[in-house]
Design a protein around this motif. Structure first.
Motif, PDB file in Angstrom:
ATOM      1  N   ARG A 165     -12.770   1.046  26.181  1.00  0.00           N
ATOM      2  CA  ARG A 165     -11.822   2.173  26.153  1.00  0.00           C
ATOM      3  C   ARG A 165     -12.116   3.156  27.285  1.00  0.00           C
ATOM      4  O   ARG A 165     -11.205   3.629  27.978  1.00  0.00           O
ATOM      5  CB  ARG A 165     -11.922   2.881  24.801  1.00  0.00           C
ATOM      6  CG  ARG A 165     -11.066   4.125  24.650  1.00  0.00           C
ATOM      7  CD  ARG A 165      -9.584   3.779  24.674  1.00  0.00           C
ATOM      8  NE  ARG A 165      -8.795   4.996  24.521  1.00  0.00           N
ATOM      9  CZ  ARG A 165      -8.354   5.461  23.358  1.00  0.00           C
ATOM     10  NH1 ARG A 165      -8.611   4.792  22.248  1.00  0.00           N
ATOM     11  NH2 ARG A 165      -7.641   6.555  23.295  1.00  0.00           N
ATOM     12  N   LEU A 221      -2.372  12.678  19.797  1.00  0.00           N
ATOM     13  CA  LEU A 221      -2.908  11.538  19.071  1.00  0.00           C
ATOM     14  C   LEU A 221      -1.829  10.486  18.825  1.00  0.00           C
ATOM     15  O   LEU A 221      -2.082   9.279  18.946  1.00  0.00           O
ATOM     16  CB  LEU A 221      -3.512  12.007  17.749  1.00  0.00           C
ATOM     17  CG  LEU A 221      -4.768  12.876  17.898  1.00  0.00           C
ATOM     18  CD1 LEU A 221      -5.146  13.490  16.561  1.00  0.00           C
ATOM     19  CD2 LEU A 221      -5.915  12.072  18.455  1.00  0.00           C
ATOM     20  N   GLU A 222      -0.637  10.945  18.470  1.00  0.00           N
ATOM     21  CA  GLU A 222       0.452   9.996  18.251  1.00  0.00           C
ATOM     22  C   GLU A 222       0.784   9.257  19.539  1.00  0.00           C
ATOM     23  O   GLU A 222       0.941   8.034  19.547  1.00  0.00           O
ATOM     24  CB  GLU A 222       1.694  10.740  17.749  1.00  0.00           C
ATOM     25  CG  GLU A 222       2.873   9.818  17.478  1.00  0.00           C
ATOM     26  CD  GLU A 222       4.086  10.566  16.973  1.00  0.00           C
ATOM     27  OE1 GLU A 222       5.126   9.915  16.745  1.00  0.00           O
ATOM     28  OE2 GLU A 222       4.005  11.797  16.814  1.00  0.00           O
ATOM     29  N   THR A 275      -1.165   8.832  22.131  1.00  0.00           N
ATOM     30  CA  THR A 275      -2.287   7.975  22.504  1.00  0.00           C
ATOM     31  C   THR A 275      -2.268   6.674  21.702  1.00  0.00           C
ATOM     32  O   THR A 275      -2.494   5.592  22.247  1.00  0.00           O
ATOM     33  CB  THR A 275      -3.621   8.706  22.271  1.00  0.00           C
ATOM     34  OG1 THR A 275      -3.630   9.898  23.045  1.00  0.00           O
ATOM     35  CG2 THR A 275      -4.794   7.833  22.672  1.00  0.00           C
ATOM     36  N   PHE A 276      -1.984   6.807  20.394  1.00  0.00           N
ATOM     37  CA  PHE A 276      -1.979   5.624  19.547  1.00  0.00           C
ATOM     38  C   PHE A 276      -0.948   4.613  20.028  1.00  0.00           C
ATOM     39  O   PHE A 276      -1.269   3.438  20.278  1.00  0.00           O
ATOM     40  CB  PHE A 276      -1.684   6.007  18.094  1.00  0.00           C
ATOM     41  CG  PHE A 276      -1.574   4.819  17.175  1.00  0.00           C
ATOM     42  CD1 PHE A 276      -0.340   4.322  16.801  1.00  0.00           C
ATOM     43  CD2 PHE A 276      -2.714   4.183  16.715  1.00  0.00           C
ATOM     44  CE1 PHE A 276      -0.238   3.223  15.962  1.00  0.00           C
ATOM     45  CE2 PHE A 276      -2.627   3.084  15.871  1.00  0.00           C
ATOM     46  CZ  PHE A 276      -1.380   2.606  15.506  1.00  0.00           C
ATOM     47  N   GLU A 306      -9.129  -0.876  17.688  1.00  0.00           N
ATOM     48  CA  GLU A 306      -8.460   0.305  18.226  1.00  0.00           C
ATOM     49  C   GLU A 306      -8.018   1.249  17.113  1.00  0.00           C
ATOM     50  O   GLU A 306      -8.035   2.475  17.270  1.00  0.00           O
ATOM     51  CB  GLU A 306      -7.247  -0.121  19.058  1.00  0.00           C
ATOM     52  CG  GLU A 306      -6.535   1.010  19.754  1.00  0.00           C
ATOM     53  CD  GLU A 306      -7.381   1.666  20.824  1.00  0.00           C
ATOM     54  OE1 GLU A 306      -7.178   2.869  21.058  1.00  0.00           O
ATOM     55  OE2 GLU A 306      -8.251   0.998  21.415  1.00  0.00           O
ATOM     56  N   ILE A 307      -7.625   0.697  15.976  1.00  0.00           N
ATOM     57  CA  ILE A 307      -7.205   1.536  14.864  1.00  0.00           C
ATOM     58  C   ILE A 307      -8.360   2.421  14.406  1.00  0.00           C
ATOM     59  O   ILE A 307      -8.193   3.614  14.154  1.00  0.00           O
ATOM     60  CB  ILE A 307      -6.689   0.661  13.701  1.00  0.00           C
ATOM     61  CG1 ILE A 307      -5.423  -0.073  14.127  1.00  0.00           C
ATOM     62  CG2 ILE A 307      -6.428   1.510  12.457  1.00  0.00           C
ATOM     63  CD1 ILE A 307      -4.909  -1.075  13.120  1.00  0.00           C
ATOM     64  N   ASP A 311      -1.796   3.161  23.489  1.00  0.00           N
ATOM     65  CA  ASP A 311      -2.854   2.146  23.504  1.00  0.00           C
ATOM     66  C   ASP A 311      -2.397   0.842  22.842  1.00  0.00           C
ATOM     67  O   ASP A 311      -2.752  -0.253  23.296  1.00  0.00           O
ATOM     68  CB  ASP A 311      -4.106   2.676  22.802  1.00  0.00           C
ATOM     69  CG  ASP A 311      -4.764   3.794  23.597  1.00  0.00           C
ATOM     70  OD1 ASP A 311      -5.485   4.602  23.001  1.00  0.00           O
ATOM     71  OD2 ASP A 311      -4.543   3.852  24.819  1.00  0.00           O
ATOM     72  N   VAL A 312      -1.620   0.986  21.753  1.00  0.00           N
ATOM     73  CA  VAL A 312      -1.097  -0.219  21.117  1.00  0.00           C
ATOM     74  C   VAL A 312      -0.175  -0.962  22.082  1.00  0.00           C
ATOM     75  O   VAL A 312      -0.216  -2.192  22.180  1.00  0.00           O
ATOM     76  CB  VAL A 312      -0.343   0.142  19.813  1.00  0.00           C
ATOM     77  CG1 VAL A 312       0.459  -1.053  19.306  1.00  0.00           C
ATOM     78  CG2 VAL A 312      -1.339   0.569  18.746  1.00  0.00           C
ATOM     79  N   GLN A 367      -8.876   5.181  16.907  1.00  0.00           N
ATOM     80  CA  GLN A 367      -7.874   6.238  16.789  1.00  0.00           C
ATOM     81  C   GLN A 367      -8.208   7.181  15.642  1.00  0.00           C
ATOM     82  O   GLN A 367      -8.000   8.398  15.730  1.00  0.00           O
ATOM     83  CB  GLN A 367      -6.486   5.628  16.577  1.00  0.00           C
ATOM     84  CG  GLN A 367      -5.937   4.900  17.783  1.00  0.00           C
ATOM     85  CD  GLN A 367      -5.707   5.818  18.969  1.00  0.00           C
ATOM     86  OE1 GLN A 367      -5.483   7.003  18.787  1.00  0.00           O
ATOM     87  NE2 GLN A 367      -5.769   5.271  20.162  1.00  0.00           N
ATOM     88  N   GLN A 368      -8.742   6.645  14.561  1.00  0.00           N
ATOM     89  CA  GLN A 368      -9.164   7.498  13.450  1.00  0.00           C
ATOM     90  C   GLN A 368     -10.262   8.450  13.895  1.00  0.00           C
ATOM     91  O   GLN A 368     -10.317   9.602  13.460  1.00  0.00           O
ATOM     92  CB  GLN A 368      -9.645   6.635  12.283  1.00  0.00           C
ATOM     93  CG  GLN A 368      -8.525   5.861  11.598  1.00  0.00           C
ATOM     94  CD  GLN A 368      -9.038   4.934  10.512  1.00  0.00           C
ATOM     95  OE1 GLN A 368     -10.194   4.523  10.518  1.00  0.00           O
ATOM     96  NE2 GLN A 368      -8.172   4.581   9.585  1.00  0.00           N
TER      97      GLN A 368
END
Length: 372
Positions: free
Chosen positions: A274, A164-165, A167-168, A208-209, A171-172, A212-213
């Motif tokens: 996405r 997840l980290e 990916t975040f 996107e935030i 993507d950012v 991600q959640q």
């Protein structure tokens, strides 16, 4: 007896009992089983369990050790593929890409320690649970017989958090790459046109935030899609613009076949984008320099099918696991989330269907069928 990976043969019941007795009476082996924390098992040369510690038994939900003795690791862990072939664990078509099977067989063949990450899908009651296990296999000789010490560590949470980290930030960075490319062009072109591009990118970054959640809570995702009507032409234009200055598209071309300009699709554009971006990134990563990726849309009944093609074939051992969470052909921690997220967003939330076909002659086509 046929096998897709490791030798299928097993020892006789009598020979298994001898091996169990040898291990149980060896003070060094007994000391390891009772003094080291974590999940530990001892396998014979046929990869059958001859001893295991209490932690492993507890993890398996077994009170009597004899229920696990003689089984192979995947059978004891209740891997969903363990019974796909008559010879059981390590002989199915899924085993050639199983981290545990690879570590065990490699350690046995090379007579040296081996460590791999195993993406395990296991039966737990009436549901299937996905796990990530760090598997360490170490050969050891006892009474002129060779055994394997197997150390298992459940790293499911670490893998998910790392994924997840990664990916975040990945993507950012994708968003920022587009913004950076657009800002560089502002110097040479009409600022008003590029300002709109930057504005759209900023809006997508905000969305996107929230996405991600949803990934963080994928098991109980309560993300509410923000649907609105949009034309396929607009979707493809945005997708093409996204990759104009993207690093993964450098020295590669994207051919977009436009069509169905008179159709409106009701969707959450951020989620749809996405899914399509992941499909396109996968295609671009598989494409050689000066190669081409093709994107088009098909209309079938009440669905629009978004198609992304590249010329490379996906190896069979990868193809059968491609949507499995935690599985990746890359070694770094945090991989194995991109294609999983395509399924999560495309099917669970948007109600479509993600699929693919691959062959040497036809290449690979990822398809996302979305209800109109």
């Amino acid at each position: 007896m046929d096998t897709y990976f490791a030798p299928p043969e097993r020892v006789s019941v009598e020979e298994l009992e001898i091996e169990i007795e040898i291990v149980s009476k060896n003070p060094v082996m007994s000391g390891l089983l009772y003094s080291i924390n974590g999940l530990i098992a001892i396998l014979d040369e046929h990869r059958q369990i001859v001893a295991l510690n209490d932690s492993f038994l507890k993890m398996l939900g077994i009170a009597d050790p004899s229920e696990a003795l003689g089984l192979r690791h995947g059978e004891a862990l209740q891997c969903i593929h363990a019974d796909d072939e008559p010879a059981g664990c390590c002989t199915t078509k899924f085993c050639s890409s199983c981290g545990a099977a690879i570590a065990i067989v490699s350690s046995m063949e090379q007579n040296k320690p081996s460590e791999k990450i195993c993406a395990l899908s296991a039966n737990r009651g009436d549901k299937i649970t996905d796990m990530a296990l760090l598997v360490k296999s170490h050969p050891i000789n006892v009474d002129k017989r060779r055994f394997l010490l197997i150390f298992l560590q459940d790293i499911t949470l670490q893998q998910q958090m790392a994924a997840l980290e990664r990916t975040f930030f990945h993507d950012v960075n994708n968003m920022l790459s587009m913004l950076l490319g657009a800002s560089e062009l502002l110097v040479a072109e009409d600022p008003s046109k590029l300002a709109k591009t930057i504005h759209q990118a900023s809006l997508r970054l905000h969305r996107e935030i929230a996405i991600q959640q949803c990934l963080i809570q994928s098991e109980t995702c309560n993300y509410r899609p923000m649907r609105h009507e949009i034309t396929p032409e607009k979707i493809l234009a945005e997708l093409k613009a996204f990759f104009v200055n993207h690093p993964v598209a450098r020295k590669k071309s994207i051919e977009v076949r436009e069509g169905y300009t008179d159709i409106l699709i009701n969707t959450d554009f951020s989620l749809l984008s996405r899914v399509l971006c992941n499909m396109t990134i996968n295609a671009l990563e598989a494409t050689e320099v000066n190669g081409v990726v093709k994107i088009w849309i098909e209309h079938e009944d009440k669905n629009l099918i978004f198609c992304v093609w590249n010329a490379q074939e996906i190896p069979q051992e990868t193809a059968i696991r491609i949507f499995q969470r935690n599985f990746s052909t890359k070694e770094q921690a945090g991989r194995g989330i991109g294609t999983f997220s395509m399924k999560l967003f495309g099917e669970v939330i948007l109600g479509g269907q993600v699929s693919f076909t691959t062959s040497k002659n036809e290449g690979t086509i990822f398809r996302f069928s979305h209800p109109i």
